[in-house]
Design an enzyme around this catalytic site. Structure first.
Site, PDB file in Angstrom:
ATOM      1  N   CYS A   1      44.803  43.605  33.798  1.00 25.90           N
ATOM      2  CA  CYS A   1      44.290  42.687  35.745  1.00 25.90           C
ATOM      3  C   CYS A   1      44.024  41.106  35.276  1.00 25.90           C
ATOM      4  O   CYS A   1      44.689  40.769  35.623  1.00 25.90           O
ATOM      5  CB  CYS A   1      43.539  43.480  36.366  1.00 25.90           C
ATOM      6  SG  CYS A   1      42.851  45.247  36.279  1.00 25.90           S
TER       7      CYS A   1
ATOM      8  N   ARG B   1      37.286  50.696  25.138  1.00 22.41           N
ATOM      9  CA  ARG B   1      36.266  50.215  25.850  1.00 22.41           C
ATOM     10  C   ARG B   1      35.339  51.218  24.928  1.00 22.41           C
ATOM     11  O   ARG B   1      35.139  51.923  24.849  1.00 22.41           O
ATOM     12  CB  ARG B   1      36.497  51.356  27.236  1.00 22.41           C
ATOM     13  CG  ARG B   1      37.745  50.811  28.124  1.00 22.41           C
ATOM     14  CD  ARG B   1      38.213  51.563  29.194  1.00 22.41           C
ATOM     15  NE  ARG B   1      39.373  50.894  30.325  1.00 22.41           N
ATOM     16  CZ  ARG B   1      40.057  51.435  30.779  1.00 22.41           C
ATOM     17  NH1 ARG B   1      39.851  52.153  30.995  1.00 22.41           N
ATOM     18  NH2 ARG B   1      40.715  50.357  31.503  1.00 22.41           N
TER      19      ARG B   1
ATOM     20  N   GLN C   1      47.229  51.155  27.300  1.00 21.03           N
ATOM     21  CA  GLN C   1      47.136  51.747  28.440  1.00 21.03           C
ATOM     22  C   GLN C   1      48.660  51.299  29.284  1.00 21.03           C
ATOM     23  O   GLN C   1      49.178  50.200  28.728  1.00 21.03           O
ATOM     24  CB  GLN C   1      46.051  50.828  29.096  1.00 21.03           C
ATOM     25  CG  GLN C   1      45.842  51.475  30.534  1.00 21.03           C
ATOM     26  CD  GLN C   1      45.365  50.728  31.388  1.00 21.03           C
ATOM     27  OE1 GLN C   1      45.002  50.033  30.942  1.00 21.03           O
ATOM     28  NE2 GLN C   1      44.150  51.625  32.290  1.00 21.03           N
TER      29      GLN C   1
ATOM     30  N   ASP D   1      49.929  50.107  31.788  1.00 18.19           N
ATOM     31  CA  ASP D   1      49.568  49.518  32.757  1.00 18.19           C
ATOM     32  C   ASP D   1      50.921  48.548  33.421  1.00 18.19           C
ATOM     33  O   ASP D   1      51.677  48.364  33.212  1.00 18.19           O
ATOM     34  CB  ASP D   1      48.870  48.061  32.327  1.00 18.19           C
ATOM     35  CG  ASP D   1      47.388  48.390  33.256  1.00 18.19           C
ATOM     36  OD1 ASP D   1      47.420  49.072  33.998  1.00 18.19           O
ATOM     37  OD2 ASP D   1      46.771  47.885  32.875  1.00 18.19           O
TER      38      ASP D   1
ATOM     39  N   HIS E   1      50.877  46.161  36.902  1.00 14.11           N
ATOM     40  CA  HIS E   1      49.983  45.865  38.650  1.00 14.11           C
ATOM     41  C   HIS E   1      51.839  45.365  40.013  1.00 14.11           C
ATOM     42  O   HIS E   1      52.571  45.271  39.136  1.00 14.11           O
ATOM     43  CB  HIS E   1      49.646  45.024  38.657  1.00 14.11           C
ATOM     44  CG  HIS E   1      48.193  44.929  38.010  1.00 14.11           C
ATOM     45  ND1 HIS E   1      48.055  45.169  36.178  1.00 14.11           N
ATOM     46  CD2 HIS E   1      47.201  45.429  37.718  1.00 14.11           C
ATOM     47  CE1 HIS E   1      46.813  45.414  35.891  1.00 14.11           C
ATOM     48  NE2 HIS E   1      46.405  45.893  36.823  1.00 14.11           N
TER      49      HIS E   1
ATOM     50  N   LYS F   1      42.359  55.002  45.857  1.00 17.70           N
ATOM     51  CA  LYS F   1      43.811  55.648  45.543  1.00 17.70           C
ATOM     52  C   LYS F   1      44.166  56.994  44.815  1.00 17.70           C
ATOM     53  O   LYS F   1      43.684  57.040  46.510  1.00 17.70           O
ATOM     54  CB  LYS F   1      43.140  55.334  43.209  1.00 17.70           C
ATOM     55  CG  LYS F   1      41.330  56.665  43.786  1.00 17.70           C
ATOM     56  CD  LYS F   1      40.859  55.933  42.335  1.00 17.70           C
ATOM     57  CE  LYS F   1      39.989  57.346  42.222  1.00 17.70           C
ATOM     58  NZ  LYS F   1      39.187  57.667  40.834  1.00 17.70           N
TER      59      LYS F   1
END
Ligand SMILES: [Zn+2]
Ligand SMILES: [Zn+2]
Length: 638
Positions: A331, A360, A378, A380, A382, A462
């Site tokens: 992000c 990570r 990922q 991902d 947004h 979430k």
């Protein structure tokens, strides 16, 4: 007078102080027999708990998930009593439930070995047979601390307790343990159980503390369910993706990079098939795709809040004397792209996807094949939008998510909604707007979901998506998270209708989560027998003898022209050996050809997992296979 509202809305009037158990008796005989605990105004309690005033009561049985959990936890106490009776020096630390079972952490100098399990189980059976009641006793925190002053573990547990009333439970008058409960009414209500394993575990996970022994067990209402569970575990062993990954040459790990997967050529075929599909669905749903750098300077991670909240899980490096971090999330990079130009409400909703490679840190003890890695991709995305657009966007993400899961053959989903935690940022209004938008979106799709009160991230509520695989294991894959923090931290703005600058709503979402992990799940769900569209080698041509080699070449060309992933085996081995070899690679179709097939332009098709063979025209076979790929059909037969 107590006014009790039951789950079906009916009301039962009874004297104040009536125990939940007596309520069950008033409701019906079947329920009296099945009752093991109760939920009073949302809180799980023992069946002996009295009810007063206006209350909502649900009687809990072993058919309820919580009922099963209470039985498993009660079984942990019974195991603890058994262990203490065999080893009187054993000190009990903590005995929670885990998925499908429970454990108890024990401090004992002598090692508990698998050979001891039978002895412990025998003792447990005696305790269960004696059908001793679980009796609750309460005292103040200070009294409890005095009582357990010599026990550092239990003293620590009391200090961590969130209530000022501390409770102890005893089985009959023999064994007592500090616990907040609830438990079964008596030990005899435990169904079938088994001690599974023992492992070392540090107190509080802290390596500077003494190593404890963690004894794991499982418990089920009936022997049949226990047997079924043990069978699923056996089956899971056979499907272990780490074993199949090697057998099928899909991926490997090396001590040169613990937790970093090496994806082999055949593994990349699966990977790319997923990416192609993923991209086409995202195109359909109006997403753009970007890519941001893996390494970005420390200042950025201070600004994003990761430095303060996520530093322990990050890797760092140094370039030309400046500190940099390797991204754990995508992000912040996206925010920098957003800021490269001005934005208007007209562009919203703006959906931006990234197949982002993130790192990570995971402790070395928890890494597990592709399931738990230190580097992963990922899926991902947004979404930037206005508050009014949240609900429609969430609906869109839910539809996209289900479409993707179904394509992989997963039909059994579960959804959880997590709401505002104690520690949070953002006004109550924005939390309400966002949480209601999530609820309304789920209601709109008539989706049942579970609410985890107070379990949201500090920056927004979430939704989590869980799927169940063929062994009934649950996997959390997708997530939708609203974020009120990051757009502010990065000063992201858009120009609204009234020409003023406003902060956009940011939605983080992932569908598969990690590509690596998802491929691991797919391998285990299918036991390596992947659907045709994902199989690295879809077809292999096997010539019965070298007389048919020319025809095999013709067939192979036709398959290649049709863009099927194929090969041929023209070796001198007997056809039986060629079939066995192809079989071990779990490819979808074998086309066996000899002079008869050459003459009639046909192929003898051997379908994976099918004993029958079928002779069809080669063109017909190609048409069928192509159709199955386009339809993502899981069934290979035709
Ligand atoms: Zn307990
Ligand atoms: Zn994000």
């Amino acid at each position: 007078m107590a006014k009790v509202t039951l789950p079906d809305g009916s009301i039962l009037e009874t004297a104040d102080g009536t125990a939940a158990k007596q309520l069950a008796e008033q409701i019906g005989q079947g329920l009296t027999k099945a009752a093991i605990a109760a939920r009073v105004n949302g809180q799980l309690v023992d069946l002996s708990t009295p009810v007063n005033g206006d209350v909502a009561v649900q009687i809990i049985t072993l058919k309820d998930n919580q009922g099963l959990e209470i039985m498993r936890h009660s079984c942990a106490h019974i195991m603890a009593e058994a262990i203490c009776s065999i080893w009187p020096d054993a000190k009990l630390v903590y005995g929670p439930i885990v998925e499908d079972g429970f454990y108890y952490d024990i401090d004992l100098d002598e090692s508990i070995r698998p050979a001891d399990f039978e002895r412990i189980e025998k003792k447990m059976r005696e305790i269960i047979k004696a059908d001793k009641p679980f009796i609750r006793k309460e005292m103040s925190r200070d009294e409890a601390l005095t009582k357990l002053a010599s026990d550092k573990y239990k003293t620590d547990n009391i200090k961590h307790a969130d209530s000022d009333v501390i409770s102890f439970y005893s089985h009959g008058d023999d064994f007592e343990d500090l616990c907040r409960g609830p438990h079964l009414p008596s030990t005899g209500r435990v169904g079938s159980f088994k001690i599974m394993s023992v492992a070392g575990a540090y107190w509080h996970g802290d390596p500077t503390q003494k190593m404890l022994q963690r004894v794991y067990g499982t418990a089920w209402p009936t022997q049949k369910e226990l047997d079924e569970y043990l069978r699923r575990l056996e089956e899971a062993k056979k499907r272990d993706h780490r074993v199949l990954g090697k057998q099928l040459d899909l991926f490997s790990f090396n001590k040169a990079g613990p937790g970093f997967a090496f994806i082999h050529a055949k593994g990349m075929i699966i990977w790319n098939a997923i990416v192609d599909f993923w991209r086409s669905v995202h195109d359909k749903y109006g997403y753009q795709q970007i890519q941001t750098p893996i390494i970005l300077n420390e200042e950025l991670w201070h600004r994003s809040g990761h430095w303060d909240n996520y530093k322990e899980n990050m890797y760092f490096t140094d370039i030309d004397g400046t500190g940099y971090a390797i991204k754990p999330m995508n992000c912040p990079g996206l925010c920098l792209v957003y800021k490269t130009r001005q934005h208007s409400y007209r562009e919203f909703p703006m959906r931006v996807a990234e197949l982002g490679l993130v790192h990570r840190h995971e402790a070395s003890g928890v890494m597990h094949g592709l399931f738990r890695v230190r580097q992963f991709t990922q899926d991902d995305a947004h979404i930037f939008c206005t508050p009014e657009q949240i609900e429609a966007e969430i609906i869109g993400v839910i539809e996209l998510t289900f479409e993707i899961y179904r394509a992989f053959g997963f039909e059994d989903f579960r959804i959880e909604l997590s709401t505002k935690p104690q520690k949070h940022i953002g006004s109550d209004e924005i939390w309400d707007t966002a949480t209601n938008a999530l609820k309304d979106a789920l209601a709109h799709k008539t989706i049942e979901y579970k609410i985890n009160e107070g379990d949201g991230a500090f920056y927004g509520p979430k939704i989590d998506f869980h799927i169940r695989d063929c062994l009934k294991r649950s996997w959390q894959l997708g997530t939708i998270q609203l974020d009120f923090s990051m757009p502010q931290r990065f000063g992201l703005v858009y120009t609204d209708k009234d020409n003023t600058e406003k902060t956009p709503v940011m939605i983080h979402r992932a569908v598969l989560g990690s590509f690596e992990r998802f491929i691991g799940i797919l391998i285990e769900h299918y036991g390596g027998n992947l659907p045709l569209w994902l199989t690295p080698e879809q077809v292999r041509v096997l010539a019965i003898s070298e007389k048919s080699n020319d025809y095999a070449q013709i067939v192979l060309h036709k398959l290649k022209d049709a863009q099927l992933r194929c090969s041929m085996d023209l070796s001198n081995e007997k056809i039986g050996a060629k079939i066995a070899k192809a079989h071990s690679k779990k490819l979808s179709y074998m086309l066996v050809i000899g002079p008869k097939e050459a003459q009639s332009n046909t192929v003898n098709v051997r379908i994976r997992g099918d004993k029958e063979t079928k002779t069809v025209q080669i063109d017909e076979f190609i048409t069928i296979a192509k159709r199955k790929i386009v339809d993502k059909n899981i069934d290979l037969t035709f």
